[in-house]
Design an enzyme around this catalytic site. Structure first.
Site, PDB file in Angstrom:
ATOM      1  N   ARG A 262      14.130  10.947 -13.047  1.00 18.16           N
ATOM      2  CA  ARG A 262      15.198  11.740 -12.159  1.00 18.16           C
ATOM      3  C   ARG A 262      14.902  11.489 -10.647  1.00 18.16           C
ATOM      4  O   ARG A 262      15.817  11.591  -9.663  1.00 18.16           O
ATOM      5  CB  ARG A 262      15.483  13.080 -12.657  1.00 18.16           C
ATOM      6  CG  ARG A 262      16.127  13.161 -13.968  1.00 18.16           C
ATOM      7  CD  ARG A 262      16.737  14.671 -14.055  1.00 18.16           C
ATOM      8  NE  ARG A 262      15.536  15.595 -14.001  1.00 18.16           N
ATOM      9  CZ  ARG A 262      14.994  16.118 -15.268  1.00 18.16           C
ATOM     10  NH1 ARG A 262      15.367  15.607 -16.366  1.00 18.16           N
ATOM     11  NH2 ARG A 262      13.778  17.052 -15.037  1.00 18.16           N
TER      12      ARG A 262
ATOM     13  N   GLU B 263       2.158  22.364 -20.461  1.00 15.38           N
ATOM     14  CA  GLU B 263       2.067  23.575 -21.066  1.00 15.38           C
ATOM     15  C   GLU B 263       1.054  23.086 -22.632  1.00 15.38           C
ATOM     16  O   GLU B 263       0.199  23.816 -22.652  1.00 15.38           O
ATOM     17  CB  GLU B 263       3.330  24.174 -21.492  1.00 15.38           C
ATOM     18  CG  GLU B 263       3.365  25.517 -21.970  1.00 15.38           C
ATOM     19  CD  GLU B 263       4.668  25.909 -22.611  1.00 15.38           C
ATOM     20  OE1 GLU B 263       4.951  27.032 -22.912  1.00 15.38           O
ATOM     21  OE2 GLU B 263       5.525  25.174 -22.141  1.00 15.38           O
TER      22      GLU B 263
END
Lengths: 182, 182
Positions: B70, B107
């Site tokens: 992106r 994470e």
């Protein structure tokens, strides 16, 4: 093919000197044309975008569509230059809303690409762009997705075309522009 | 942070109406901000690029660097608007020449990004751009890569910032621009 501008095919062949050729990538026997050396040259990058946009300036393009990741490098600025919206086609699992998917064959196995179902309105004028036209498998799958959304494909534009791989045979009936031909 | 333009932070918050919010993507409990609805709007996309470029118009930026995929959607047109070269940072195995890599924590597990060793010359003025500043892990790894190449980082520019995740804490000392803040 648009007979009105056959002279534009391969028009930027002189920029081949800015493209780095890397043998045996991604695997033995493949000669990889590395466009990063061209992208880091502001004048060459700007020339490319100008030539990609020029034939479509008055074509009323409403959406420019490109496939991740390298296609985004040309599709996003092209959309801006043509005052069109930008539509990303991505690998499965990347787009968060409802998608259509298209699967196509590679040398070994298959690959799938996806587009949001609301990315293009029925009848909108679409320009598809990618860095490379090789066998044409990816772009044919992208054409399929745009057609399922009801988009009207006005052109397929590429920076580089590997003419020996005959990708055009998969894309008959479409207006194809390629700037650098090998 | 540049005290001369604090008013620019969150300047395009009115464009939040063009961003689609999708709950539980990519997994339960995550609210995903889908910018594809914004990209397909030509006026909104053009406004964003203008605001990303504006603060750096006279900054002598020589390379705009962005992380796939992106990031390319904003980095490529920003490079063109600033008459700079474009440098893609990619996942391992995608760039064909010699690379430096940087690994960072997510994470769960790690991720690695890579840049060509010859992408930036020592001392060149660099603008890093990405669609999203969240925890800052990706962009901190990109900063690390640019510094290893000897680039001088003049700014970090983002379309969206999730302020609660405090990504800025990982990026102290850098000039940070974010246009839409949640």
């Amino acid at each position: 093919m648009n007979p009105a501008r056959p002279h534009r095919e391969g028009k930027l062949n002189h920029l081949k000197t800015a493209i780095r050729e890397i043998p045996d990538f991604p695997k033995k026997g493949i000669l990889f044309y590395d466009i990063t050396t061209l992208l880091k040259n502001p004048k060459a990058f700007s020339t490319i975008l100008g030539e990609l946009a020029f034939p479509y300036k008055d074509a009323g393009i409403e959406k420019v569509v490109a496939v991740e990741a390298r296609g985004f490098i040309f599709g996003a600025p092209l959309a801006l230059q043509l005052s069109a919206g930008f539509v990303p086609i991505r690998k499965p699992g990347k787009l968060p809303a409802d998608v259509y998917e298209s699967t196509y064959s590679l040398e070994y196995g298959n690959s799938t690409i996806a587009v949001h179902q609301d990315a293009i309105a029925r009848g909108e004028r679409v320009l598809l762009v990618d860095d490379l036209l090789a066998t044409g498998g990816t772009i044919a799958a992208a054409v399929d997705l745009v057609k399922r959304l009801g988009g009207e494909i006005c052109g397929l534009a590429f920076l580089v075309e590997l003419t020996e791989l005959k990708g055009r045979d998969k894309l008959k009936g479409y207006d194809i522009l390629s700037l650098i031909q090998y």
